[in-house]
Design a protein around this motif. Sequence first.
Motif, mmCIF file in Angstrom:
data_model
loop_
_atom_site.group_PDB
_atom_site.id
_atom_site.type_symbol
_atom_site.label_atom_id
_atom_site.label_comp_id
_atom_site.label_asym_id
_atom_site.label_seq_id
_atom_site.Cartn_x
_atom_site.Cartn_y
_atom_site.Cartn_z
ATOM 1 N N VAL A 1 -6.368 1.039 -5.170
ATOM 2 C CA VAL A 1 -7.035 0.971 -6.391
ATOM 3 C C VAL A 1 -5.928 0.761 -7.252
ATOM 4 O O VAL A 1 -5.751 -0.054 -8.501
ATOM 5 N N VAL A 2 -4.911 1.500 -7.254
ATOM 6 C CA VAL A 2 -3.605 1.417 -8.176
ATOM 7 C C VAL A 2 -2.888 -0.038 -8.070
ATOM 8 O O VAL A 2 -2.592 -0.606 -8.947
ATOM 9 N N VAL A 3 -2.643 -0.474 -6.838
ATOM 10 C CA VAL A 3 -2.175 -1.749 -6.666
ATOM 11 C C VAL A 3 -2.778 -2.914 -7.301
ATOM 12 O O VAL A 3 -2.415 -3.736 -7.880
ATOM 13 N N THR A 4 -4.302 -3.092 -6.993
ATOM 14 C CA THR A 4 -5.231 -3.750 -7.623
ATOM 15 C C THR A 4 -5.057 -3.704 -9.216
ATOM 16 O O THR A 4 -5.041 -4.680 -9.962
ATOM 17 N N GLY A 5 -5.142 -2.513 -9.661
ATOM 18 C CA GLY A 5 -5.034 -2.164 -10.858
ATOM 19 C C GLY A 5 -3.645 -2.905 -11.748
ATOM 20 O O GLY A 5 -3.815 -3.041 -12.948
ATOM 21 N N MET B 1 0.916 -1.154 0.133
ATOM 22 C CA MET B 1 -0.055 -0.014 -0.067
ATOM 23 C C MET B 1 0.720 1.195 -0.102
ATOM 24 O O MET B 1 0.604 2.368 -0.785
ATOM 25 N N THR B 2 2.011 1.488 0.685
ATOM 26 C CA THR B 2 2.867 2.476 0.755
ATOM 27 C C THR B 2 3.572 2.538 -0.672
ATOM 28 O O THR B 2 3.908 3.516 -0.882
ATOM 29 N N GLY B 3 3.818 1.411 -0.933
ATOM 30 C CA GLY B 3 4.875 1.442 -2.422
ATOM 31 C C GLY B 3 6.199 1.734 -1.826
ATOM 32 O O GLY B 3 6.542 1.817 -0.706
ATOM 33 N N THR B 4 7.050 1.800 -2.768
ATOM 34 C CA THR B 4 8.512 1.843 -2.547
ATOM 35 C C THR B 4 8.935 3.225 -3.137
ATOM 36 O O THR B 4 8.325 3.578 -4.371
ATOM 37 N N ASN B 5 9.989 3.751 -2.894
ATOM 38 C CA ASN B 5 10.796 4.797 -3.612
ATOM 39 C C ASN B 5 12.076 4.127 -3.778
ATOM 40 O O ASN B 5 12.074 3.975 -5.192
ATOM 41 N N VAL C 1 1.241 7.695 4.188
ATOM 42 C CA VAL C 1 0.472 7.824 5.332
ATOM 43 C C VAL C 1 -0.882 7.082 5.038
ATOM 44 O O VAL C 1 -1.844 7.478 4.509
ATOM 45 N N LEU C 2 -1.095 5.784 5.726
ATOM 46 C CA LEU C 2 -2.105 4.862 5.470
ATOM 47 C C LEU C 2 -3.228 5.135 6.082
ATOM 48 O O LEU C 2 -4.022 4.394 6.740
ATOM 49 N N LEU C 3 -3.966 6.548 6.177
ATOM 50 C CA LEU C 3 -5.123 6.822 6.593
ATOM 51 C C LEU C 3 -6.139 6.121 5.521
ATOM 52 O O LEU C 3 -5.662 6.371 4.220
ATOM 53 N N PRO C 4 -7.528 5.789 5.880
ATOM 54 C CA PRO C 4 -8.165 5.315 5.036
ATOM 55 C C PRO C 4 -8.330 5.813 3.591
ATOM 56 O O PRO C 4 -8.367 5.445 2.518
ATOM 57 N N ALA C 5 -8.443 7.370 3.759
ATOM 58 C CA ALA C 5 -8.733 8.079 2.445
ATOM 59 C C ALA C 5 -7.610 8.000 1.497
ATOM 60 O O ALA C 5 -7.867 7.899 0.208
ATOM 61 N N ALA D 1 -5.326 5.166 1.653
ATOM 62 C CA ALA D 1 -5.184 3.997 1.399
ATOM 63 C C ALA D 1 -6.011 3.441 0.233
ATOM 64 O O ALA D 1 -5.763 2.635 -0.440
ATOM 65 N N ARG D 2 -7.232 3.777 0.423
ATOM 66 C CA ARG D 2 -8.176 3.381 -0.643
ATOM 67 C C ARG D 2 -7.696 3.740 -2.014
ATOM 68 O O ARG D 2 -7.952 3.013 -2.818
#
Length: 533
Positions: free
Chosen positions: A207-211, A95-99, A196-200, A202-203
């Motif tokens: 979508v990006v990761v699923t896509g 969810m955070t992804g990487t840099n 910052v994995l606040l729900p807003a 992270a949602r």
Amino acid sequence: MKKLLLGDEAIAQGAIDAGLSGVYAYPGTPSTEITEYIQESAIAKERNIHRRWSTNEKTAMEAALGMSYMGKRALVCMKHVGLNVCADPFVNSAMTGTNGGVVVLVADDPSMHSSQDEQDSRFYAKFAMIPTLEPSSQQEAYDMMQEAFDMSENLHLPILMRVTTRMAHSRAVVEVKDEARPQNELNYNAQASNWVLLPAFARKRNVVVTGQQPLLEQMAVESKYNKYIDGADHKLGIIASGIAYNYLMECYPEGCPFPVLKISQYPIPKKLIRRMTDDCEQVLIAEEGQPFIEDQVRGVMPGNAVIKGRLTGELPRTGELNPDFLKKTLGLESSESYAPCEDVTPRPPALCQGCGHRDVYTALNEVLKEYPNARVFGDIGCYTLGFLPPYKAIHSCVDMGASITMAKGASDAGQWPAVAIIGDSTFTHSGMTGLLDAINENADITVIISDNLTTAMTGGQDSAGTNKFEAICKGLGLSEDHLKVVNPIPKNMPEITAAIREEINYHGVSVIIPRRECMQTLQRHLKQKKANK
């Protein structure tokens, strides 16, 4: 340049040559040698690559994410059960992804040579929607590290690399680069809204990761590590992943007569699998570990083929694969070269002569003769061997740090006496929080932290809490009156038994720390001291 390397060493060298800035790990067989190799590497020292052991796998994963956040490349190493410990940051890292690139190296242990279970880490990666690489040779293990870091940075996802015991601990000649890639420079490209994995936030990232999943599947189809090799006889097709492909090639040194699909990059390449299940009457799936590929093929894309493998009994449901198992399944003559020798009597492991744990168990058993219903909750380490004769001293061993919390739970149920025995490295790994729970409720338990000043079971690596245990226990709120340190040697047996007896009879939390250096590391240190004179 060519080097003779263990699989673990090939991974380590590959990471260094790929521009590594930090390795984060907790020792665990069969992954330990990766970090040790980097610790001893001259170029790692020259480049100041971070290479100290972490307190546990969770802290290792989180530190690696911090390095990635700043744009640099980080490697996280652990054995399969360690992935359970860092599951929270691992799953959230998608969810955070990487840099900077992050590679999570997990060494699975089929046949449980040094583990509690045969867990297959590929399930974790699928669950987290993270790509997986599974080398079939030491050369691939080396080559994949560069590609894994590149992939991580291009996809902004961590990459899981999965090996198994035989790959980690066998040697082969590996062609390595003459010069390592430079380390990444610090950069500030990490977007806070991703990290910052606040729900807003992270949602949106979800979508990006699923896509990305269709892209990851297409990458697997096109990967040079996934190969469809056609054969003349389509009565059978063989899907082989990781080191199982190596075993298959040993069965057919002149070339396999059947179509072969080699899988070393996941998600599974569905297009290539469909080609095989459409073209072949039967498909045998050879994979090290659990039937991860077989489950998916059987469930969604069997085509017209009959699927065979671990679930149908053609290959063993548990334990390691080897070429002989495949030869039997394929109707080839087997040399039984991997069978255990009947002339050698199995000998169970034992605590070393002179080990301080021996004296701890001798004292504990002596005292517990007075308490016929006593229960001793053990933990993961050399001292787990206290379950075996002649001591037969512990009643449980579940996971790292479980001894203290299980003793507390038993005490909550009304058990007395409830004794926990835990090693120094395991205590800092995951025992401290359990002790805090016990202290907060003043649970009626006696905790023995058997301190041999090292992480002995995996070869004598540094222990995170050395010389800090009294301060840690006091900082958690333990009464100094019920914190005792003893020296576990035979002449001190009266003092040790008296301390154990006194603390068992105290109805609250108490900690006894028997402290004496591991015999193996002591001998090593004495040799080093003699050599330096």
